[in-house]
Design an enzyme around this catalytic site. Structure first.
Site, PDB file in Angstrom:
ATOM      1  N   ASN A 120      70.925  99.057  63.274  1.00  0.00           N
ATOM      2  CA  ASN A 120      70.279  97.790  62.902  1.00  0.00           C
ATOM      3  C   ASN A 120      71.296  96.676  62.674  1.00  0.00           C
ATOM      4  OD1 ASN A 120      67.936  99.205  63.002  1.00  0.00           O
ATOM      5  ND2 ASN A 120      67.627  99.334  60.789  1.00  0.00           N
ATOM      6  N   VAL A 121      72.450  97.045  62.146  1.00  0.00           N
ATOM      7  CA  VAL A 121      73.512  96.045  61.956  1.00  0.00           C
ATOM      8  C   VAL A 121      73.982  95.551  63.323  1.00  0.00           C
ATOM      9  CG1 VAL A 121      75.917  95.747  61.181  1.00  0.00           C
ATOM     10  CG2 VAL A 121      74.248  96.903  59.715  1.00  0.00           C
ATOM     11  N   VAL A 122      74.133  96.471  64.262  1.00  0.00           N
ATOM     12  CA  VAL A 122      74.560  96.092  65.623  1.00  0.00           C
ATOM     13  C   VAL A 122      73.519  95.161  66.257  1.00  0.00           C
ATOM     14  CG1 VAL A 122      75.056  96.993  67.938  1.00  0.00           C
ATOM     15  CG2 VAL A 122      75.938  98.178  65.910  1.00  0.00           C
ATOM     16  N   THR A 123      72.240  95.485  66.068  1.00  0.00           N
ATOM     17  CA  THR A 123      71.164  94.638  66.597  1.00  0.00           C
ATOM     18  C   THR A 123      71.263  93.223  66.022  1.00  0.00           C
ATOM     19  OG1 THR A 123      69.732  96.600  66.632  1.00  0.00           O
ATOM     20  CG2 THR A 123      68.632  94.473  66.824  1.00  0.00           C
ATOM     21  N   ASP A 129      73.036  99.269  70.488  1.00  0.00           N
ATOM     22  CA  ASP A 129      72.195  99.677  69.347  1.00  0.00           C
ATOM     23  C   ASP A 129      71.319 100.876  69.717  1.00  0.00           C
ATOM     24  OD1 ASP A 129      70.368  98.267  70.928  1.00  0.00           O
ATOM     25  OD2 ASP A 129      69.887  96.752  69.411  1.00  0.00           O
ATOM     26  N   GLY A 130      70.750 100.834  70.920  1.00  0.00           N
ATOM     27  CA  GLY A 130      69.900 101.947  71.348  1.00  0.00           C
ATOM     28  C   GLY A 130      70.701 103.228  71.556  1.00  0.00           C
ATOM     29  N   ASP A 154      64.672  95.452  67.159  1.00  0.00           N
ATOM     30  CA  ASP A 154      65.340  95.250  68.448  1.00  0.00           C
ATOM     31  C   ASP A 154      64.501  94.331  69.346  1.00  0.00           C
ATOM     32  OD1 ASP A 154      66.028  95.657  71.205  1.00  0.00           O
ATOM     33  OD2 ASP A 154      67.168  97.433  70.668  1.00  0.00           O
ATOM     34  N   ASP A 193      65.325  90.399  70.297  1.00  0.00           N
ATOM     35  CA  ASP A 193      65.567  90.054  71.709  1.00  0.00           C
ATOM     36  C   ASP A 193      64.958  88.701  72.046  1.00  0.00           C
ATOM     37  OD1 ASP A 193      66.915  92.392  72.142  1.00  0.00           O
ATOM     38  OD2 ASP A 193      65.298  93.381  73.253  1.00  0.00           O
TER      39      ASP A 193
HETATM   40  C1  LIG Z   1      79.785  87.670  90.259  1.00  0.00           C
HETATM   41  C2  LIG Z   1      79.352  88.010  88.927  1.00  0.00           C
HETATM   42  C3  LIG Z   1      79.936  89.227  88.405  1.00  0.00           C
HETATM   43  C4  LIG Z   1      79.217  89.703  87.223  1.00  0.00           C
HETATM   44  C5  LIG Z   1      78.747  91.063  87.441  1.00  0.00           C
HETATM   45  C6  LIG Z   1      77.764  91.432  86.435  1.00  0.00           C
HETATM   46  C7  LIG Z   1      77.233  92.745  86.746  1.00  0.00           C
HETATM   47  C8  LIG Z   1      76.218  93.174  85.772  1.00  0.00           C
HETATM   48  C9  LIG Z   1      76.839  93.922  84.685  1.00  0.00           C
HETATM   49  C10 LIG Z   1      76.164  94.666  83.919  1.00  0.00           C
HETATM   50  C11 LIG Z   1      74.735  94.845  84.045  1.00  0.00           C
HETATM   51  C12 LIG Z   1      74.314  95.794  83.052  1.00  0.00           C
HETATM   52  C13 LIG Z   1      72.845  95.934  83.087  1.00  0.00           C
HETATM   53  C14 LIG Z   1      72.535  97.169  82.368  1.00  0.00           C
HETATM   54  C15 LIG Z   1      71.118  97.458  82.341  1.00  0.00           C
HETATM   55  C16 LIG Z   1      70.926  98.698  81.529  1.00  0.00           C
HETATM   56  C17 LIG Z   1      69.600  99.233  81.563  1.00  0.00           C
HETATM   57  C18 LIG Z   1      68.602  98.680  80.628  1.00  0.00           C
HETATM   58  O1  LIG Z   1      67.432  98.827  80.848  1.00  0.00           O
HETATM   59  O2  LIG Z   1      68.979  98.038  79.539  1.00  0.00           O
HETATM   60  C19 LIG Z   1      67.976  97.430  78.730  1.00  0.00           C
HETATM   61  C20 LIG Z   1      68.641  96.750  77.650  1.00  0.00           C
HETATM   62  C21 LIG Z   1      68.375  97.127  76.284  1.00  0.00           C
HETATM   63  O3  LIG Z   1      66.993  97.248  76.076  1.00  0.00           O
HETATM   64  P1  LIG Z   1      66.477  97.831  74.735  1.00  0.00           P
HETATM   65  O4  LIG Z   1      67.063  97.071  73.605  1.00  0.00           O
HETATM   66  O5  LIG Z   1      64.993  97.911  74.839  1.00  0.00           O
HETATM   67  O6  LIG Z   1      67.019  99.327  74.798  1.00  0.00           O
HETATM   68  P2  LIG Z   1      67.901 100.186  73.836  1.00  0.00           P
HETATM   69  O7  LIG Z   1      68.774 101.028  74.661  1.00  0.00           O
HETATM   70  O8  LIG Z   1      68.525  99.378  72.766  1.00  0.00           O
HETATM   71  O9  LIG Z   1      66.798 101.161  73.191  1.00  0.00           O
HETATM   72  C22 LIG Z   1      65.794 100.688  72.349  1.00  0.00           C
HETATM   73  C23 LIG Z   1      65.364 101.847  71.472  1.00  0.00           C
HETATM   74  O10 LIG Z   1      66.446 102.275  70.672  1.00  0.00           O
HETATM   75  C24 LIG Z   1      66.028 102.499  69.346  1.00  0.00           C
HETATM   76  N1  LIG Z   1      66.675 101.528  68.432  1.00  0.00           N
HETATM   77  C25 LIG Z   1      67.240 100.396  68.899  1.00  0.00           C
HETATM   78  C26 LIG Z   1      67.836  99.518  68.020  1.00  0.00           C
HETATM   79  C27 LIG Z   1      67.844  99.811  66.662  1.00  0.00           C
HETATM   80  N2  LIG Z   1      68.419  98.977  65.750  1.00  0.00           N
HETATM   81  N3  LIG Z   1      67.287 100.950  66.205  1.00  0.00           N
HETATM   82  C28 LIG Z   1      66.693 101.819  67.072  1.00  0.00           C
HETATM   83  O11 LIG Z   1      66.166 102.852  66.630  1.00  0.00           O
HETATM   84  C29 LIG Z   1      64.524 102.407  69.348  1.00  0.00           C
HETATM   85  O12 LIG Z   1      64.004 103.654  69.646  1.00  0.00           O
HETATM   86  C30 LIG Z   1      64.272 101.448  70.500  1.00  0.00           C
HETATM   87  O13 LIG Z   1      63.017 101.594  71.016  1.00  0.00           O
HETATM   88  O14 LIG Z   1      69.471  95.780  78.009  1.00  0.00           O
HETATM   89  C31 LIG Z   1      69.369  94.516  77.924  1.00  0.00           C
HETATM   90  O15 LIG Z   1      68.326  93.933  77.848  1.00  0.00           O
HETATM   91  C32 LIG Z   1      70.682  93.892  77.921  1.00  0.00           C
HETATM   92  C33 LIG Z   1      71.193  93.783  79.311  1.00  0.00           C
HETATM   93  C34 LIG Z   1      72.471  93.075  79.226  1.00  0.00           C
HETATM   94  C35 LIG Z   1      72.872  92.610  80.539  1.00  0.00           C
HETATM   95  C36 LIG Z   1      74.015  91.686  80.394  1.00  0.00           C
HETATM   96  C37 LIG Z   1      74.543  91.446  81.708  1.00  0.00           C
HETATM   97  C38 LIG Z   1      75.509  90.356  81.748  1.00  0.00           C
HETATM   98  C39 LIG Z   1      75.885  90.191  83.151  1.00  0.00           C
HETATM   99  C40 LIG Z   1      76.703  89.323  83.607  1.00  0.00           C
HETATM  100  C41 LIG Z   1      77.387  88.334  82.817  1.00  0.00           C
HETATM  101  C42 LIG Z   1      78.472  87.728  83.594  1.00  0.00           C
HETATM  102  C43 LIG Z   1      79.384  87.046  82.686  1.00  0.00           C
HETATM  103  C44 LIG Z   1      80.519  86.382  83.360  1.00  0.00           C
HETATM  104  C45 LIG Z   1      80.064  85.461  84.414  1.00  0.00           C
HETATM  105  C46 LIG Z   1      81.176  84.977  85.182  1.00  0.00           C
HETATM  106  C47 LIG Z   1      80.973  85.178  86.606  1.00  0.00           C
HETATM  107  C48 LIG Z   1      82.233  85.385  87.286  1.00  0.00           C
HETATM  108  O1  LIG Z   2      59.256  93.177  78.682  1.00  0.00           O
HETATM  109  P1  LIG Z   2      60.643  92.770  79.001  1.00  0.00           P
HETATM  110  O2  LIG Z   2      61.052  91.535  78.282  1.00  0.00           O
HETATM  111  O3  LIG Z   2      60.958  92.732  80.424  1.00  0.00           O
HETATM  112  O4  LIG Z   2      61.587  93.948  78.432  1.00  0.00           O
HETATM  113  C1  LIG Z   2      61.400  94.374  77.123  1.00  0.00           C
HETATM  114  C2  LIG Z   2      62.491  93.900  76.236  1.00  0.00           C
HETATM  115  O5  LIG Z   2      62.624  92.523  76.330  1.00  0.00           O
HETATM  116  C3  LIG Z   2      62.161  94.291  74.838  1.00  0.00           C
HETATM  117  O6  LIG Z   2      62.983  93.695  73.903  1.00  0.00           O
HETATM  118  C4  LIG Z   2      62.177  95.794  74.756  1.00  0.00           C
HETATM  119  O7  LIG Z   2      62.051  96.240  73.463  1.00  0.00           O
HETATM  120  C5  LIG Z   2      61.070  96.349  75.646  1.00  0.00           C
HETATM  121  O8  LIG Z   2      61.001  97.733  75.617  1.00  0.00           O
HETATM  122  C6  LIG Z   2      61.203  95.844  77.048  1.00  0.00           C
HETATM  123  O9  LIG Z   2      62.191  96.539  77.760  1.00  0.00           O
HETATM  124 MG   LIG Z   3      66.533  95.088  73.113  1.00  0.00          MG
HETATM  125 MG   LIG Z   4      68.634  97.460  72.176  1.00  0.00          MG
END
Ligand SMILES: CCCCCCCC/C=C\CCCCCCCC(=O)OCC(COP(=O)(O)OP(=O)(O)OC[C@H]1O[C@@H](n2ccc(N)nc2=O)[C@H](O)[C@@H]1O)OC(=O)CCCCCCC/C=C\CCCCCCCC
Ligand SMILES: O=P([O-])([O-])O[C@@H]1[C@@H](O)[C@H](O)[C@@H](O)[C@H](O)[C@@H]1O
Ligand SMILES: [Mg+2]
Ligand SMILES: [Mg+2]
Length: 205
Positions: free
Chosen positions: A28-31, A68-69, A86, A90
């Site tokens: 939760n702190v990370v979130t 966090d997840g 979370d 978001d």
């Molecule tokens: C030319 C350009 C080059 C740049 C290349 C970029 C490439 C892309 C790089 C990375 C992409 C990564 C994508 C990864 C996707 C991963 C899959 C996914 O589905 O992720 C979803 C999430 C998190 O969702 P959510 O929060 O729902 O899931 P959790 O895993 O947290 O689980 C939730 C459950 O966990 C429990 N829980 C959680 C929290 C808590 N406090 N307590 C709990 O108990 C609970 O059970 C919950 O139900 O991801 C995201 O939404 C974040 C995605 C981030 C993507 C960022 C990508 C940035 C990309 C590029 C930036 C470029 C920067 C530089 C640009 C310069 C260009 C040269």
């Molecule tokens: O619905 P959506 O915005 O594409 O994606 C959602 C996230 O934004 C949300 O925070 C997460 O908890 C859900 O499970 C779902 O993944």
């Molecule tokens: Mg999330």
């Molecule tokens: Mg998360």
């Protein structure tokens, strides 16, 4: 589609998650820190037109949403409060990112793009709301072209490249995101409607 990267991302982030957990830091702190950092960076850098540094800092904090997840699952299935926190935070992080961009477009007199950024903010929130409401009513809604990871990648990559001086990329990215988010709302509405019409009305909550 980016959901497919989840196992690989989990493998990469697990050692960091374990190290933080050993120091007594909870998911939760990370979130919370991830959201605060995202909003602060977006509202500090983007309105000044510092799109590249802003995107780098935002990317760092937004990755906390993956961490966090990972940390929660390391010690079980995660907590109900954590899952709620979370998803709710978001929405706050997304609002920070797209309103930061919208403010920059207003300040730099690019009013159409300010409108497109606001559309992305609202459409992204509706995409999430449709899913949350459907799940609250006992249906599923795990579909759509532009789920949150896709929205963040398109938004952040186009903002980052725009900040590096690549012409038209930010405008193209935001128009694409606006269209993809609108399509996703439609996909989700249809998906939910298909389930809803097959349920007798009196069993609805
Ligand atoms: C030319 C350009 C080059 C740049 C290349 C970029 C490439 C892309 C790089 C990375 C992409 C990564 C994508 C990864 C996707 C991963 C899959 C996914 O589905 O992720 C979803 C999430 C998190 O969702 P959510 O929060 O729902 O899931 P959790 O895993 O947290 O689980 C939730 C459950 O966990 C429990 N829980 C959680 C929290 C808590 N406090 N307590 C709990 O108990 C609970 O059970 C919950 O139900 O991801 C995201 O939404 C974040 C995605 C981030 C993507 C960022 C990508 C940035 C990309 C590029 C930036 C470029 C920067 C530089 C640009 C310069 C260009 C040269
Ligand atoms: O619905 P959506 O915005 O594409 O994606 C959602 C996230 O934004 C949300 O925070 C997460 O908890 C859900 O499970 C779902 O993944
Ligand atoms: Mg999330
Ligand atoms: Mg998360």
């Amino acid at each position: 589609m980016l959901k497919l990267l989840r196992p690989a991302v989990t493998r990469v982030l697990t050692p960091l998650g374990r190290a933080l957990a050993r120091r007594g830091i909870s998911p939760n702190v990370v979130t919370a820190v991830g959201t605060l950092g995202t909003v602060a960076a977006a509202l500090f850098f983007y309105p000044r037109g510092e799109l590249f540094p802003g995107t780098v800092v935002i990317t760092f904090f937004v990755l906390a949403d993956l961490l966090d997840g990972v940390m929660a699952r390391m010690v079980g299935q995660g907590s109900l409060w954590g899952a709620f926190l979370d998803s709710t935070l978001d929405r706050v992080g997304d609002a920070g990112i797209f309103s930061g961009l919208a403010i920059w477009f207003v300040v730099s007199d690019q009013r159409v793009l300010a409108g497109v950024a606001l559309f992305c903010l609202v459409a992204g929130a509706v995409v999430s709301y449709v899913k949350a409401r459907a799940e609250g009513l006992g249906m599923t809604c795990d579909v759509g072209l532009a789920e949150r990871p896709e929205r963040l990648v398109v938004g952040l990559v186009s903002a980052g490249l725009g900040g590096l001086g690549v012409p038209y990329i930010l405008a193209a990215g935001l128009w694409l995101l606006a269209a993809a988010s609108a399509v996703t709302v439609g996909q989700r509405l249809l998906h939910v409607r298909r389930q809803a019409v097959s349920v007798p009305p009196r069993t609805l909550r």
